[in-house]
Design a protein around this motif. Structure first.
Motif, PDB file in Angstrom:
ATOM      1  N   ARG A 169       0.834  -1.206   0.000  1.00 29.68           N
ATOM      2  CA  ARG A 169       0.000   0.000   0.000  1.00 29.68           C
ATOM      3  C   ARG A 169       0.866   1.253   0.000  1.00 29.68           C
TER       4      ARG A 169
ATOM      5  N   GLU B 262      -2.096   8.318   0.790  1.00 28.71           N
ATOM      6  CA  GLU B 262      -3.300   8.266  -0.036  1.00 28.71           C
ATOM      7  C   GLU B 262      -4.142   9.521   0.153  1.00 28.71           C
TER       8      GLU B 262
ATOM      9  N   ALA C  61      -2.714  12.198  -2.137  1.00 29.12           N
ATOM     10  CA  ALA C  61      -2.559  11.872  -3.568  1.00 29.12           C
ATOM     11  C   ALA C  61      -3.520  12.677  -4.426  1.00 29.12           C
TER      12      ALA C  61
ATOM     13  N   ALA D 178       0.463   4.663   4.750  1.00 31.71           N
ATOM     14  CA  ALA D 178      -0.275   4.551   3.500  1.00 31.71           C
ATOM     15  C   ALA D 178      -1.514   5.430   3.521  1.00 31.71           C
ATOM     16  N   ASP D 179      -2.210   5.457   4.662  1.00 30.54           N
ATOM     17  CA  ASP D 179      -3.398   6.331   4.776  1.00 30.54           C
ATOM     18  C   ASP D 179      -3.005   7.785   4.518  1.00 30.54           C
TER      19      ASP D 179
ATOM     20  N   ALA E 126       1.136   4.050  -3.000  1.00 29.02           N
ATOM     21  CA  ALA E 126       0.683   5.426  -2.772  1.00 29.02           C
ATOM     22  C   ALA E 126       1.810   6.446  -2.867  1.00 29.02           C
TER      23      ALA E 126
END
Length: 337
Positions: free
Chosen positions: A194, A334, A337, A330-331, A198
């Motif tokens: 992940r 993301e 992004a 990753a959160d 990302a």
């Protein structure tokens, strides 16, 4: 977008129970069944199995009748699997681990002043040793000659993520938790993927730790806890220096030098959150970073691109710790992004 987790925040309020006692301071596990009988109720074979650890082939009784644990990286896994411990380095455990307050478990103390002779009373058949207690391997052999001393610390010449998976895989074979061990490995791999998916491959990243009110530099590829993540995740370092170490307080790189590298992201391990969070002098990492005049103009600080490891990382540091952190990272990626 400074990121915290439920476990991070819970540990911040409780981790101080360790006081200042610590202030000084992949792949599949190879195992084969030997003389194994029918599985017990938990799915573990009865008899013995051969497990490859850092010292060679170990013949382990399964299920073990008396288990001692001193390796911080294993505590959370053993607790998740419901493994009963007869003795352990309870003083080294974060308060997020229930074993810490279990008075039925003989406490071997911490690695600074261990009560090694106390292991005799536990009459162990298996000692899961490592990390800070690795130096006491020969002492355990002397005090518990009938026990297998199993050591599965990550080896320096192997990918760290693979070594975390090797550790839980070997333990899964011993305790009949093969499926659970595989899930832990799969979850770690998924969290890593992940992050890699990302991350844009261009933003620069700085890793730091905080200790004693100071901000320390964690060297890519070398530094404690986060150094290995740069290669594993394909991160672009904001700063690299010669002669970097894996010291737990980070390298002696000034905050001004960190600021001059102007990282787009900062990854943080708050060492003191795990060992002295209730000390009146303790300052959380988030506060140190946000109040630093030198870092005020840094992109990562200005844009809130700061990601914190779980607060109990310094005294946990197992496969679940990294899975949680990479998921949090990753959160954050993301989200931008």
């Amino acid at each position: 977008m400074t990121a915290f987790t439920r476990r991070s925040l819970g540990a911040l309020s409780a981790a101080g129970a360790l006081g200042l006692a610590l202030a000084a301071c992949g792949g599949t596990g190879d195992s084969t069944t030997a003389d194994a009988g029918a599985p017990d109720a938990d799915g573990a074979a009865e008899g013995t199995i051969e497990v490859e650890d850092n010292n060679g082939t170990q013949t382990v009784q399964v299920p073990p009748t008396s288990v001692v644990a001193t390796d911080n990286r294993t505590f959370e896994t053993l607790e998740e699997w419901g493994v009963t411990l007869t003795a352990a380095a309870r003083a080294l455990m974060p308060t997020t681990i229930g074993y810490r307050d279990d008075e039925s478990i003989v406490d071997l103390g911490n690695h600074r002043e261990p009560d090694l002779e106390a292991v005799v009373a536990a009459e162990p058949t298996l000692i899961i040793n490592g990390q800070r207690f690795a130096q006491y391997h020969d002492d355990f052999v002397r005090y518990a000659p009938d026990a297998v001393v199993l050591e599965l610390d990550p080896r320096e010449d192997q990918p760290f993520a693979d070594e975390l998976k090797r550790q839980v895989s070997a333990l899964g074979e011993i305790f009949g938790k093969q499926a659970e061990a595989e899930t832990l490995g799969t979850d770690l791999d998924a969290a890593i993927e992940r992050v890699k998916g990302a991350y844009n491959g261009e933003d620069t990243v700085m890793a730091v730790n905080t200790s004693g009110g100071e901000i320390g530099y964690i060297a890519p590829g070398k530094g404690r806890a986060l150094g290995w993540a740069f290669e594993a995740l394909g991160l672009v370092p904001a700063l690299e220096v010669e002669g970097a170490s894996d010291d737990h307080e980070g390298d002696d790189i000034s905050v001004e030098a960190i600021a001059d590298s102007n990282p787009d992201w900062i990854l943080v391990m708050d060492r003191d959150a795990a060992v002295s969070a209730d000390d009146p002098e303790y300052t959380p990492a988030a506060e140190l970073l946000s109040s630093s005049e030198a870092l005020a103009g840094v992109t990562a600080v200005a844009e809130g691109n700061i990601v914190h490891m779980p607060a109990d990382t310094y005294t946990n540091e197992g496969i679940q710790t990294y899975t949680e952190f990479f998921s949090t990272f990753a959160d954050a990626l993301e989200g931008t992004a």
